[in-house]
Design an enzyme around this catalytic site. Structure first.
Site, mmCIF file in Angstrom:
data_model
loop_
_atom_site.group_PDB
_atom_site.id
_atom_site.type_symbol
_atom_site.label_atom_id
_atom_site.label_comp_id
_atom_site.label_asym_id
_atom_site.label_seq_id
_atom_site.Cartn_x
_atom_site.Cartn_y
_atom_site.Cartn_z
ATOM 1 N N SER A 175 -0.500 -12.022 -6.322
ATOM 2 C CA SER A 175 -0.216 -10.995 -7.290
ATOM 3 C C SER A 175 1.245 -10.973 -7.754
ATOM 4 C CB SER A 175 -0.585 -9.628 -6.699
ATOM 5 O OG SER A 175 0.194 -9.363 -5.547
ATOM 6 N N LYS B 235 9.461 -7.182 -8.105
ATOM 7 C CA LYS B 235 8.047 -6.901 -8.349
ATOM 8 C C LYS B 235 7.872 -5.399 -8.546
ATOM 9 C CE LYS B 235 3.486 -7.898 -6.293
ATOM 10 N NZ LYS B 235 2.795 -8.523 -5.150
ATOM 11 N N SER C 108 0.232 -13.429 -1.681
ATOM 12 C CA SER C 108 0.769 -13.113 -3.010
ATOM 13 C C SER C 108 2.205 -13.526 -3.287
ATOM 14 C CB SER C 108 0.631 -11.624 -3.288
ATOM 15 O OG SER C 108 -0.671 -11.359 -3.715
#
Ligand code: GLN
Length: 446
Positions: A127, A52, A151
């Site tokens: 996210s 990420k 997330s």
């Protein structure tokens, strides 16, 4: 690594997971690993991973999904990146995300909207949406995401993969670009529970660079994947199957409970009475922390700086006005308000007290039960664009994942059936630092 880049070139113009690829370095690294291969290599040797884009990587662009960090090249590696290097994985690139991890759909990225590989008209969640989509689409074998209010687990559920938020303190946050420091945790997203357990073991442990990382032993989590859950006591909170939770999510959990019962576990309904305050508590606390954490993006120290300005104050203002997206600004305003004098006691301090009550709800249940089970999300993935105009319905998505972050306990999402061709997730929540039991149940069910 080769297979990973082949898959990316075949799929990524549709799914749009990656913001930055590191192909030349990754191939060189893979080649070097090949040449030193011997029988001492660990289980993760040579495997391709995606990260990420809020996990800093030395010399490799790290944007946190924001324009304000468009050209940010970190000068150090996050602790998890150092640990992955020690485990000899190969980082193939950096994955899209909602800006500063604020969002549930990846639509808040300043760069692109990642799509759900099961149906490209739908969001992958957020996210860490691209961390889940890239694994589901077979672009990488596994990835790391971060989870502040769901997330990792929510996108894992939406994309039909396995995602774990570790106990707060299990994994070092050093080099994770902070959103809400008291809630953020890095965790693994994988296809199977076994992969997940191996990856967590590799990234866990005390770190002197993160004073909130915990001095607890890191077990061999895979040793707990015995398939044996006889006598296990499961709690099912009535709030997790009640109002607001869709029929399909509820039924898939009830079906899963039947499987777990067959394997020798028992379950009972319980209550987490303060759950109804979790959403409000989370959005106050996380936004307050974010407003403080994001003050460092001032145009001086990192990334983007506004041009054609006439004073320092003007430079700060313009840099932040141009560099941050709407959702980030919304949170900074909310957080700044709740921390300001005159409002602090009514909002921030009150929310801290409610957080303690929520944590206590979990402790009370865990006195009698080994794990808590429920849906990961109230519904399967929604269509791209469906919720962008209404932040509150977007926030409501997190209602079943957020209490886990507020309590600091570990939670996993494992695939649990489909609704309209889209995956659903089963959430299994454990006691502090008891990821082993969470994995054991997830693996037995899987
Ligand atoms: N969707 C939640 C939010 O927008 C959770 C984000 C997260 O866990 N990083 O804050």
């Amino acid at each position: 690594v080769d297979e990973s880049y082949k898959a990316i070139s075949r799929i990524d113009d549709k799914v749009k997971s990656f913001l930055t690829l590191d192909e030349e370095n990754a191939r060189a690294q893979a080649k070097a690993l090949d040449e030193t291969r011997d029988n001492q290599n660990g289980i993760l040797f040579g495997l391709p991973i995606g990260l990420k884009d809020n996990i800093v990587t030395k010399g490799l662009r790290t944007t946190s999904g924001s324009k304000i960090l468009e050209n940010f090249n970190p000068i150090y590696d996050a602790t998890v990146v150092q640990k992955l290097r020690a485990a000899q994985t190969v980082t193939v690139g950096k994955l899209n995300m909602d800006e500063f991890a604020m969002g549930s759909s990846n639509e808040n990225s300043a760069y692109q909207a990642t799509r759900n590989p099961w149906n490209l008209d739908y969001v992958p969640g957020g996210s860490s949406g691209a961390s889940a989509a890239s694994v589901a689409a077979g672009e990488v074998l596994f990835s790391l995401g971060s989870d502040t209010g769901g997330s990792i687990r929510q996108p894992a559920a939406y994309c039909g993969v396995v995602g774990l938020k570790p106990t707060y303190g299990r994994v070092s946050r050093f080099g994770l670009i902070a959103f809400a420091s008291s809630l953020d945790q890095i965790g693994p997203i994988t296809r199977t529970v076994e992969d997940n357990a191996y990856l967590l073991e590799a990234i866990s442990g005390l770190d002197e660079m993160d004073s909130t990382s915990a001095n607890v032993d890191v077990p061999r989590f895979v040793d707990s994947l015995t398939g044996d859950i006889k006598g296990l006591r499961i709690a099912v909170p009535k709030e997790y199957l009640g109002e607001g939770v869709g029929e399909e999510a509820r039924n898939s959990v009830l079906e899963a409970l039947k499987v777990l019962e067959k394997l020798g576990a028992t379950w009972e309904e319980v209550s987490l009475p303060h759950s109804k305050y979790a959403l409000a508590t989370y959005y106050l606390l996380s936004s307050s922390e974010a407003s403080a954490n994001l003050s460092r993006f001032d145009g001086v120290r990192y990334g983007y700086r506004a041009e054609n300005v006439e004073s320092l104050i003007e430079m700060y203002k313009q840099t932040r006005a141009q560099g941050f997206g709407d959702e980030v600004k919304r949170r900074i305003m909310l957080g700044t308000f709740s921390l300001s004098s005159g409002y602090y006691d009514a909002y921030y301090k009150k929310a801290q007290k409610v957080r303690t009550l929520i944590k206590k709800d979990f402790e009370d249940v865990f006195e009698k039960y080994d794990v808590i089970v429920g849906p990961t999300t109230p519904t399967p993935a929604f269509k791209i664009g469906e919720k962008t105009s209404d932040p509150l319905t977007m926030y409501a998505n997190d209602i079943l994942t957020i209490p886990v972050n507020l309590a600091g306990v570990p939670g996993i999402s494992v695939p649990c059936g489909f609704a309209n061709g889209l995956p659903l997730g089963l959430q299994i929540i454990g006691k502090h630092f008891d990821e082993s039991t969470v994995y054991r149940v997830a693996h037995a069910y899987e």
